[in-house]
Structure formats: C-alpha cells, structure tokens
Design a protein around this motif. Structure first.
Motif, mmCIF file in Angstrom:
data_model
loop_
_atom_site.group_PDB
_atom_site.id
_atom_site.type_symbol
_atom_site.label_atom_id
_atom_site.label_comp_id
_atom_site.label_asym_id
_atom_site.label_seq_id
_atom_site.Cartn_x
_atom_site.Cartn_y
_atom_site.Cartn_z
ATOM 1 N N SER A 427 -6.942 -5.139 -41.531
ATOM 2 C CA SER A 427 -7.919 -6.195 -41.284
ATOM 3 C C SER A 427 -8.391 -6.803 -42.596
ATOM 4 C CB SER A 427 -9.107 -5.621 -40.527
ATOM 5 O OG SER A 427 -9.815 -4.727 -41.369
ATOM 6 N N ALA A 428 -7.539 -6.713 -43.639
ATOM 7 C CA ALA A 428 -7.953 -7.153 -44.979
ATOM 8 C C ALA A 428 -8.561 -8.553 -44.961
ATOM 9 C CB ALA A 428 -6.756 -7.106 -45.920
ATOM 10 N N SER A 429 -7.978 -9.461 -44.129
ATOM 11 C CA SER A 429 -8.429 -10.848 -44.215
ATOM 12 C C SER A 429 -9.692 -11.117 -43.398
ATOM 13 C CB SER A 429 -7.309 -11.772 -43.751
ATOM 14 O OG SER A 429 -6.908 -11.394 -42.455
ATOM 15 N N PHE A 430 -10.043 -10.233 -42.472
ATOM 16 C CA PHE A 430 -11.194 -10.554 -41.620
ATOM 17 C C PHE A 430 -12.170 -9.400 -41.394
ATOM 18 C CE2 PHE A 430 -7.734 -9.179 -38.851
ATOM 19 C CZ PHE A 430 -8.349 -8.277 -38.010
ATOM 20 N N GLY A 431 -11.779 -8.167 -41.729
ATOM 21 C CA GLY A 431 -12.593 -7.008 -41.386
ATOM 22 C C GLY A 431 -13.984 -7.049 -41.993
ATOM 23 N N GLN A 432 -14.052 -7.268 -43.308
ATOM 24 C CA GLN A 432 -15.346 -7.220 -43.982
ATOM 25 C C GLN A 432 -16.264 -8.342 -43.481
ATOM 26 O OE1 GLN A 432 -16.176 -4.625 -45.926
ATOM 27 N NE2 GLN A 432 -18.250 -5.472 -45.819
ATOM 28 N N GLN A 433 -15.692 -9.544 -43.303
ATOM 29 C CA GLN A 433 -16.527 -10.662 -42.822
ATOM 30 C C GLN A 433 -17.061 -10.379 -41.415
ATOM 31 O OE1 GLN A 433 -13.515 -11.328 -44.450
ATOM 32 N NE2 GLN A 433 -13.539 -13.423 -45.265
ATOM 33 N N SER A 434 -16.218 -9.769 -40.564
ATOM 34 C CA SER A 434 -16.676 -9.447 -39.204
ATOM 35 C C SER A 434 -17.814 -8.438 -39.257
ATOM 36 C CB SER A 434 -15.546 -8.856 -38.359
ATOM 37 O OG SER A 434 -14.457 -9.725 -38.327
#
Lengths: 502, 300
Positions: A427-434
């Motif tokens: 989820s590198a591209s969206f995990g942290q933002q989510s």
C-alpha cells in the motif's frame, strides 16, 4: 396438428440448448452431461410430484396432501440442520456486499470453521436492505441473525437502544482480539460512554484522489492538505472536453450526496441543526448563510468542472469514470485508493492522494466503518463472539493478506496492519494517506458548532437524519441537474429539517 | 376478423407502413434493456460499467464465477432449487383452490357471487408493505408440532420465518385472488349446452368437471398457472423481508451480487440472465400451447 408440433420442436430446440449451455457455464467444473442429468432429474421429480398431486387431488383430500408435501420438504431440511447442530454451532451472519466481505466469506470454511467447528451461514444484502432488515430485526426482537453488520451511524444508536449487546464483556477477556490495537477514532465511533457496541471490520475516511499525470499536463500541483478553493481552481484548470476536472457525488441519498456534501458543509462552518443543551435537535440551520455558501460552492464546482450526469453519480459511477480516464480528480472514500491501485486497475500507478479539502476547520474527512455486532436476541452469543473475534481480530488481517494479497486486506481498523511491512509495501502509494485521513476524522467535533445527537461527520447522529438527509439531497440533486433553483431547494429543505426540531 | 366489416385502420398502405414502423420502434424500445442486460452478462465488470460499447470480446467468465459454490453462501443451485419448489407447490395449491372456486362462481353461481368475487380482489387492495409487520410477527410466532403416529414422522416448527413453507403459504395467498378472477372468466365461456348435455347423461359433478369443463378451459388454466409461476418466481419483497436466511430464492440471489464498493454490473447482469431463463422458456412453451388451445373452440 402434426405440422404445428414439428415447428414447435424446431424452434424450441435452440432455446433449450442455449439454456443448457448457460447453465453449464454457470455450474463451472461440472460436465454439461451432469447438468443435463441434474436438470432431467429435477424435471422428472417435478413431473412425479405433479402426478402425485393430481392423483391425490382426484382422490378428494387435495389440500391436506399438498400441505403435507410442502411440510415434507421443510421437514427434511429441519432434520438436516438438527444433525449439524450436534456437531457444532451454526451461526447466521448478515453482511453487506463489498469486496472485503466477499473475501472473508471465501476464507471462512478453512480459516474459521476448520478450527472452531462453528458453521457460518452468510446472508449478503444490499446496503439499504441490510439496514432495513437489521433495524426491524433489532426493534422487533427477532432472532434470525447471530451477527449483523452495521455502520458507524447505527452502532451507537442501536447500542443506546439496547438492540445490540455490549461487546466489552466479550472483548475485555479476549487476548487474541487485542482491543488496544484498534485505531482510537474507530473504536470511539462505535462506542457510547466507553461501551463498545460493534467491532470494526473495515473503516474509511474520505480524501481526494487525483491523476498526477493529468494535473501535471495542465501545469497544476496538488498540496498534500488542500483547501476547497485550491481544489476548485485545479478542477477548473484541468477540466476539458474529454476529462472532467472532478467527480463529486450528486445522487440523492443521505449516504450518497448527503455524505460528500455534509463534509463540505461542516468545513464551510455550516450545519443541519443547532444542538439544544440536552443534545436534542435544535433549530434547523439550512437557512443560514454558511449553508447557502457551501451548497452554492458544491453545485457550481460539480456543474462547471464536474462529471457528466452528475445528479446520478455516486461511488460506483465515479469509480468507473475515474478508471476510464474520464475524470482527473475524485473526492470520495479512502477505500477506493486500493481499487485504483489494484493490479487489474487501468490507472494503477498514475494516482496520488491528498487529505480532504478544508475551509474553516482543521480537517474535513468523513468517517465510516462497517462493523459486526450481536443482536440482543441472538441465540448463540458466545459462538457469535468467537466469529467476530476472528473476523475483526488482528490475525485475520494477516490471514487475508497472506492468502489473497496484502492490498486486499480490509483497511482502516487496526494499527498492526499499518505496521506490517508486507502491507506497507503493498500500500506504499496510499496506505499512509488513508491512515492519516482516518486518524484525522473527527466525529466528535466535525464542524464549528456543537452537533445534536451522537457523534458523526458526514451525517448527524440522530435517527431523523436518514429521512431529512435523503429528502433534502433529492432537492440538492435536482439543483445539480438544473431542475430547481438553489433558493427553492434551501427553502424547502429548511422546512423539512424544521420538522425534526424539538 | 376486422377486415370482414369493411375498411379499417391498416388497410391503407401508408398507414399500415407507419403502423408497422411504430410497432417496431416500440418493440425495440421494450426489447433493448433485455438485449443490453444479456450483452452486459458477457462483459468484464469494468467494461460493463464504463463507456457503453457493442463490440467487445465476450467471456463466459461471469457465468462461471456465478456457478462457483462456497460453503455458507447462497449458491445459484440452492436458490434455484428453493425457488423451484416454492413456486411449484404454491402454484399447484392455487390451482387446486381456484378451480373449484371459479366453478362455483361461473358455472353454478352461488348467491351474491358478485360480492364474493369483489371480496377476492379486495384482498389485493392493501399495499403488501402495509401488512409486512403483522406478517412478520405472525410468522415469527407461528410454531407447532405434528406427529404422524404410526410412521413416526415429526414436523416441528419454532418459527415460520426463513422457511420455504412461509413463502409457499404467502405466494399461494398472493396469487389466489388473481387466479380465481382469471379462471372465472374462462369458466364463464364454457357453453351451457355442453354442461346440460352431460347432466342429461347423468355425469357426476366430479366427472363433469374432469371430462367436460377442464378440457375446454385447459388453455385458461395453463395461462393462469403460468402467471402464478411468473409472479412467484419474480417475487422479491416478501422473500427479502421475511426469508433472508436459510431458504432464500433466486431474486434474492440476484440482488446479493451487488456490491457497495466496486464494479458489479456485468456480474449482476449475468445473474439476472440466469434467473430469467427458466421463466422465459416456461412462458414460451406455455404460450404456444395456450394460443393453440384458445384458437380451438368448443362448439364450432
């Protein structure tokens, strides 16, 4: 006569063949021959039954015979379940159809039933139907379901009404469940006064998803935490004949347009109702300038830089448009990012994500969770908890990740998922933002003024909101479709909202 | 038939051409959604929900997926079997009750038969949603135990909720008024001469029904039964409200293919196609028989 029959046979044959072909395709691994056998058997059985029925009917005691037959059908079924009951408990679980739930359904036999001996029967329902049925079952003291899936809107209300069991009694003694691992925003949204009424299976906030390539082509850059004015400017700059600037929900419904719009309303400083001192619904605030400003902003953005046919679009429509390259930005649920970045997605790797845009508040993202609860009359609460503890526990996330792929795990509920290196990679591209979006969601204080009822961001936590939100968003959707003026919509909505005021 | 009485609409060539075109347009308008549904069933989910296209590489994948069975989830096979039995038994029950009722309303009308007929149809006046909560409570609390002494069979019900028996009862009740009305009009067309003739021959009442009346009204009976089958097969509201665990029917199975987060149009279309096929085939076969039967008069 003979000629007519011949024609019938000739024209009927292709239809029958086509039927068998489709049935064969539907029965997957089975041979066509098997299917044909099955079908013939069934037809023969049916024919026998009809014959029997007719014979019995002519004998005179027709009704009784038929009823007995109906009961015989039921009788065999009852016996079968009784036999199973001696081997282990069977629980019935009502869930909403979404990709993560479909995954858990497929993992249940091997990962749960094999260990626990508890058979699980699923009933998959569409969101609104699930809500109706679960509400009725709860209110009418039904015992059809042992576990029900409810949302963040219902969980505190049902808990307050005593319709679902307090899960503290189960969760506190269950080490494997690891209650401390649940994200604090999620846990508090499903609790009232420290009593947890539902266990989160999945949680989401809202944020902006955008196509980096399309924004770059138009010379635009998106800040990590934009304001609505910035998003508005970018949307208008990238809007072209082929690609709309932004996709925003316009479909009537408190959970559709109502959700997106209420987050905008909150951050513009508006609200649906004042709160009385005792927390009940005060005067309707639809006629206030902040409400008008928020609605004018939303309508103008979606009309001038939004998708075509906006008044009919919600999550599904926007998802399709975005995947098809027909919109450059999309403000919606964080869970969409996983679908956009999935391996079969045509826009994989082209996206970036920004926090929900704000105006006057620090954050504006919504909060939603699908969570499992035990109805007050459940026949087997202990088996139900065993299931909930497995389905929403930390180990399930690992099981799902390892068996189905880490990008497919139900997001948003537990810190341990976001700490897991495998998930971080997937989820590198969206995990942290989510995760940031979910942690930033503020159901207790979503706007600039106190709210009546229980906590909530994109809805007001009172039972009346379903009706008011749906009726008003029908008006607002008509405004988006240019079928109604903003003045009329606000005036009518104010009247609708005022009916609920105490 | 009409042409015997002189010039009518459609005799004029221009008018008949225009009428023909209008008929085709209306027909295509009605058929198009079905066509689109079938087409969508052979697409990918993403393909089906993005830009509409007539040209794509068709796949049977959706149908294969729908046929896959998972423990604990309603499968196509299970739902179809439930629907089959519920519809079959309820239709037979309806016919067994409606035929004698129609006889007593048409051939030897009972006193105040008009009131009786009106009473039957008046049971359909109440919107079914208005009866939902009472039905729910009655079904929830209905429980009994029946023992057959010698054979030792026992039928025990704690509740009628979520059983096929409940839907059999409800569908029978739902279709009965309509069936009585339809059958009465068919029975009313049986020539009095035939009945009188059979009475002169000293036929019993049962024999009269069996060998004189039923052969004449059989197309009507078939039409009525078909309608009951269709209504029962497609019924969704009662099934989803009162029967949502354990004994669910095909329409519920179709609806369960929806998902709240993701693309599902192709899967849903394929499911609808599968659920539609049996009734379409049944209707088609029955239609041919019915038309043939209706075309043959009794005394000509």
């Amino acid at each position: 006569m003979a000629r007519t029959r011949k024609i019938q046979a000739r024209t009927a044959a292709p239809a029958v063949l086509a039927t068998f072909a489709l049935l064969a395709a539907a029965c997957g691994s089975d041979d066509v021959a098997d299917v044909v056998d099955d079908v013939t058997d069934e037809v023969e059985e049916a024919a026998d039954d009809v014959e029997e029925a007719v014979e019995e009917a002519t004998d005179g005691d027709d009704e009784e015979a038929m009823e007995e037959e109906a009961m015989e059908e039921e009788g065999t079924e009852e016996e079968a379940t009784e036999e199973e009951a001696t081997e282990g408990a069977t629980i019935t679980v009502a869930i909403v159809g979404n990709p993560q739930m479909e995954d858990i359904v497929s993992l249940t036999p091997d990962a749960f039933t094999a260990d626990s001996g508890i058979e699980v029967e699923y009933t998959i329902l569409e969101e609104q139907t699930l809500r109706e049925i679960v509400t009725r079952e709860a209110g009418a003291e039904g015992d059809t379901f042992d576990v029900v899936m409810i949302g963040a809107y219902e969980a505190p209300q049902f808990g307050d009404n005593g319709w679902v069991l307090n899960l503290n009694d189960f969760a506190d003694g269950d080490e494997a469940y690891d209650k401390g691992d649940i994200l604090p925003t999620v846990l508090s949204a499903l609790s009232v006064d420290g009593n947890q009424y539902a266990s989160p299976f999945y949680a989401e906030s809202s944020f902006v998803m955008y196509r980096e390539d399309l924004l770059a082509d138009a010379g635009q850059t998106m800040p990590a935490a934009p304001t609505w004015q910035e998003v508005d400017a970018i949307a208008r700059a990238v809007d072209s004949d082929e690609t709309a600037g932004i996709c925003l929900r316009g479909k009537p419904g408190w959970g559709d347009l109502g959700a997106s719009f209420t987050t905008v309303l909150n951050t513009f400083g508006g609200t649906w109702w004042e709160a009385n001192e005792d927390g009940s619904i005060g005067a309707a605030q639809v006629d206030q300038p902040e409400f008008r400003e928020a609605l004018e902003f939303y309508v103008s953005l979606v009309q001038e830089a939004g998708q075509d046919d906006a008044a009919n679009a919600s999550f599904g429509e926007c998802l399709s448009l975005y995947q098809d390259g027909a919109v450059a930005m999309w403000y919606d649920a964080t869970v969409a990012s996983g679908i956009l970045e999935a391996d079969d997605s045509p826009v994989q790797g082209l996206n970036n994500f920004a926090l929900a845009p704000v105006v006057e508040t620090a954050g504006s993202g919504w909060f939603w969770s699908w969570a499992l609860a035990i109805p007050q009359n459940a026949e087997n609460p202990d088996a139900a908890w065993e299931y909930i503890s497995w389905a929403t526990g930390p180990d399930y996330l690992v099981t799902a990740g390892e068996t189905l792929g880490w990008a497919q795990t139900p997001p948003g509920t537990r810190q341990s998922l976001y700490d897991n290196p495998n998930y971080q990679e997937a989820s590198a591209s969206f995990g942290q933002q989510s995760l940031d979006a979910i942690l930033n969601a503020n159901p207790d204080d979503p706007g600039t003024t106190p709210r009546p009822g229980l906590p909530g961001v994109q809805y007001v936590g009172v039972p009346e909101f379903q009706d008011v939100g749906t009726r008003c968003t029908e008006l607002f959707s008509a405004v988006i479709a240019d079928a109604l003026s903003i003045d009329d919509a606000l005036e009518q909505c104010q009247a609708i909202a005022s009916e609920a005021s105490v | 038939m009409a042409s015997q009485t002189g010039p009518v609409l459609g005799e004029n060539k221009v008018v008949s051409l225009l009428l023909g075109i209008a008929t085709w347009i209306v027909g295509l308008l009605f058929f198009f959604p079905i066509f689109w549904l079938v087409l969508n069933g052979f697409k990918d989910n993403l393909e089906a929900s993005t830009r509409p296209t007539l040209f794509f590489s068709p796949t049977l994948e959706r149908f294969r997926e729908l046929g896959e069975e998972q423990a604990g989830v309603l499968s196509f096979r299970e739902a179809a079997t439930n629907s089959f039995w519920i519809v079959l038994i309820s239709t037979i029950l309806v016919m067994l009750l409606a035929i004698p009722a129609a006889y007593s309303l048409a051939i030897r009308p009972v006193k105040k038969w008009r009131d009786v007929l009106f009473f039957f149809i008046s049971t359909k006046f109440l919107p079914i949603v208005g009866a939902l909560m009472p039905l729910y409570f009655i079904a929830q609390q209905a429980s009994w135990r029946i023992e057959v002494p010698i054979v030792g069979w026992v039928w025990e019900y704690d509740t009628l909720l979520n059983t096929r028996l409940l839907l059999v009862i409800l569908y029978t009740a739902m279709n009965l008024p309509l069936a009585v009305w339809m059958l009465r009009s068919f029975f009313a067309e049986v020539p009095k001469e035939l009945i009188e003739a059979s009475q002169m021959d000293g036929t019993s009442l049962l024999g009269q029904i069996k060998s004189v009346i039923l052969p004449i009204v059989s197309p009507g009976v078939a039409a009525t039964a078909l309608l009951c089958v269709i209504f029962g097969w497609n019924e969704f509201f009662l099934a989803v409200q009162l029967n949502n665990a354990g004994a669910s029917t095909l329409p519920q199975w179709v609806a369960s293919q929806e998902t709240s987060r993701g693309n599902f149009i192709a899967t849903l279309s394929a499911a609808s196609v599968l659920a539609t096929i049996p009734v379409v085939v049944a209707g088609w076969v029955a239609q041919k028989r019915m038309i043939r039967g209706l075309a043959m008069g009794a005394i000509k």
